[in-house]
Design a protein around this motif. Sequence first.
Motif, PDB file in Angstrom:
ATOM      1  N   ASP A  11       0.679  -1.072  -0.040  1.00 22.03           N
ATOM      2  CA  ASP A  11       0.020  -0.107   0.000  1.00 22.03           C
ATOM      3  C   ASP A  11       0.931   1.391  -0.084  1.00 22.03           C
ATOM      4  N   ASP A  12       0.565   2.035  -0.992  1.00 24.22           N
ATOM      5  CA  ASP A  12       1.407   3.271  -1.175  1.00 24.22           C
ATOM      6  C   ASP A  12       0.709   4.526  -1.532  1.00 24.22           C
ATOM      7  N   ARG A  13       1.075   5.767  -1.214  1.00 23.26           N
ATOM      8  CA  ARG A  13       0.122   6.954  -1.550  1.00 23.26           C
ATOM      9  C   ARG A  13       0.304   6.911  -3.440  1.00 23.26           C
ATOM     10  N   PRO A  14      -0.683   6.898  -3.919  1.00 20.56           N
ATOM     11  CA  PRO A  14      -0.669   7.013  -5.334  1.00 20.56           C
ATOM     12  C   PRO A  14      -0.581   8.381  -5.807  1.00 20.56           C
ATOM     13  N   VAL A  15      -0.420   8.415  -7.180  1.00 15.02           N
ATOM     14  CA  VAL A  15      -0.402   9.393  -8.048  1.00 15.02           C
ATOM     15  C   VAL A  15      -1.607   9.193  -9.120  1.00 15.02           C
ATOM     16  N   ARG A  16      -2.557   9.955  -9.265  1.00 14.42           N
ATOM     17  CA  ARG A  16      -3.631   9.611 -10.225  1.00 14.42           C
ATOM     18  C   ARG A  16      -3.151   9.854 -11.710  1.00 14.42           C
ATOM     19  N   LEU A  17      -3.305   8.780 -12.443  1.00 15.71           N
ATOM     20  CA  LEU A  17      -3.121   9.069 -13.824  1.00 15.71           C
ATOM     21  C   LEU A  17      -4.294   8.488 -14.544  1.00 15.71           C
ATOM     22  N   THR A  18      -4.701   9.243 -15.798  1.00 20.54           N
ATOM     23  CA  THR A  18      -5.929   8.388 -16.357  1.00 20.54           C
ATOM     24  C   THR A  18      -5.186   8.018 -17.711  1.00 20.54           C
ATOM     25  N   ILE A  19      -5.445   6.555 -18.096  1.00 22.85           N
ATOM     26  CA  ILE A  19      -4.977   6.214 -19.409  1.00 22.85           C
ATOM     27  C   ILE A  19      -6.093   5.529 -20.083  1.00 22.85           C
ATOM     28  N   GLU A  20      -5.737   5.102 -21.330  1.00 21.35           N
ATOM     29  CA  GLU A  20      -6.674   4.099 -21.963  1.00 21.35           C
ATOM     30  C   GLU A  20      -5.942   2.718 -22.510  1.00 21.35           C
ATOM     31  N   LEU A  21      -6.410   1.626 -21.981  1.00 26.25           N
ATOM     32  CA  LEU A  21      -5.945   0.519 -22.618  1.00 26.25           C
ATOM     33  C   LEU A  21      -6.711  -0.326 -23.470  1.00 26.25           C
ATOM     34  N   PRO A  22      -6.023  -1.134 -24.376  1.00 28.82           N
ATOM     35  CA  PRO A  22      -6.974  -1.884 -25.303  1.00 28.82           C
ATOM     36  C   PRO A  22      -7.644  -2.944 -24.453  1.00 28.82           C
ATOM     37  N   ALA A  23      -8.856  -3.055 -24.696  1.00 29.60           N
ATOM     38  CA  ALA A  23      -9.957  -4.357 -24.281  1.00 29.60           C
ATOM     39  C   ALA A  23      -9.087  -5.461 -23.966  1.00 29.60           C
ATOM     40  N   ALA A  24      -8.259  -5.757 -24.946  1.00 28.48           N
ATOM     41  CA  ALA A  24      -7.597  -7.080 -24.500  1.00 28.48           C
ATOM     42  C   ALA A  24      -6.667  -7.136 -23.340  1.00 28.48           C
ATOM     43  N   ILE A  25      -5.931  -6.034 -23.161  1.00 29.92           N
ATOM     44  CA  ILE A  25      -5.013  -5.865 -22.067  1.00 29.92           C
ATOM     45  C   ILE A  25      -5.989  -5.463 -20.799  1.00 29.92           C
ATOM     46  N   HIS A  26      -7.047  -5.120 -20.699  1.00 29.05           N
ATOM     47  CA  HIS A  26      -7.960  -4.813 -19.642  1.00 29.05           C
ATOM     48  C   HIS A  26      -8.259  -6.273 -19.040  1.00 29.05           C
ATOM     49  N   ARG A  27      -8.680  -7.160 -19.951  1.00 27.65           N
ATOM     50  CA  ARG A  27      -9.006  -8.642 -19.837  1.00 27.65           C
ATOM     51  C   ARG A  27      -8.025  -9.263 -19.304  1.00 27.65           C
ATOM     52  N   ASP A  28      -6.752  -9.274 -19.903  1.00 32.32           N
ATOM     53  CA  ASP A  28      -5.479  -9.881 -19.188  1.00 32.32           C
ATOM     54  C   ASP A  28      -5.296  -9.297 -17.658  1.00 32.32           C
ATOM     55  N   LEU A  29      -5.453  -8.104 -17.680  1.00 30.29           N
ATOM     56  CA  LEU A  29      -5.203  -7.582 -16.331  1.00 30.29           C
ATOM     57  C   LEU A  29      -6.278  -8.348 -15.201  1.00 30.29           C
ATOM     58  N   ALA A  30      -7.719  -8.179 -15.647  1.00 33.37           N
ATOM     59  CA  ALA A  30      -8.730  -8.862 -14.764  1.00 33.37           C
ATOM     60  C   ALA A  30      -8.235 -10.386 -14.587  1.00 33.37           C
ATOM     61  N   ALA A  31      -7.710 -10.955 -15.723  1.00 37.05           N
ATOM     62  CA  ALA A  31      -7.478 -12.467 -15.341  1.00 37.05           C
ATOM     63  C   ALA A  31      -6.359 -12.633 -14.315  1.00 37.05           C
ATOM     64  N   TYR A  32      -5.325 -11.724 -14.563  1.00 37.37           N
ATOM     65  CA  TYR A  32      -4.148 -11.645 -13.600  1.00 37.37           C
ATOM     66  C   TYR A  32      -4.575 -11.629 -12.313  1.00 37.37           C
ATOM     67  N   ALA A  33      -5.345 -10.540 -12.094  1.00 34.73           N
ATOM     68  CA  ALA A  33      -6.165 -10.060 -10.846  1.00 34.73           C
ATOM     69  C   ALA A  33      -6.692 -11.597 -10.135  1.00 34.73           C
ATOM     70  N   ASP A  34      -7.455 -12.340 -10.932  1.00 32.14           N
ATOM     71  CA  ASP A  34      -7.947 -13.248 -10.433  1.00 32.14           C
ATOM     72  C   ASP A  34      -7.069 -14.446  -9.991  1.00 32.14           C
ATOM     73  N   VAL A  35      -6.043 -14.702 -10.874  1.00 32.03           N
ATOM     74  CA  VAL A  35      -4.999 -15.472 -10.464  1.00 32.03           C
ATOM     75  C   VAL A  35      -4.252 -14.995  -9.207  1.00 32.03           C
ATOM     76  N   LEU A  36      -4.102 -13.797  -9.008  1.00 32.08           N
ATOM     77  CA  LEU A  36      -3.435 -13.221  -7.995  1.00 32.08           C
ATOM     78  C   LEU A  36      -4.007 -13.476  -6.604  1.00 32.08           C
ATOM     79  N   ALA A  37      -5.325 -13.257  -6.823  1.00 27.41           N
ATOM     80  CA  ALA A  37      -6.450 -13.429  -5.703  1.00 27.41           C
ATOM     81  C   ALA A  37      -6.170 -14.958  -5.078  1.00 27.41           C
ATOM     82  N   ARG A  38      -6.139 -15.815  -6.082  1.00 26.14           N
ATOM     83  CA  ARG A  38      -6.087 -17.275  -5.665  1.00 26.14           C
ATOM     84  C   ARG A  38      -4.809 -17.595  -4.863  1.00 26.14           C
TER      85      ARG A  38
END
Length: 82
Positions: A11-38
């Motif tokens: 946990d660290d103090r963030p700096v807010r950025l706004t970015i656009e990602l391709p949908a495929a990368i967002h899906r991969d991030l979501a899948a990675y988050a699921d694996v990391l949660a397990r």
Amino acid sequence: MTMLKLGALVDDRPVRLTIELPAAIHRDLAAYADVLARETGTKTEPTKLIAPMLARFMASDRAFAKARRAKAQPSGDGDGST
């Protein structure tokens, strides 16, 4: 057990950025988050993975590290040895 490149997030103090990602990368991030949660037992939002992934990428990039060190060295005669 899967050996992910990321572990539990610090946990660290963030700096807010706004970015656009391709949908495929967002899906991969979501899948990675699921694996990391397990793996860690802690649910993580996919957006929270971006900073540690970038940090890990930059830390492992030898050319970047070399360029960063070269920039940090003061200009002059080199290493300062006589």
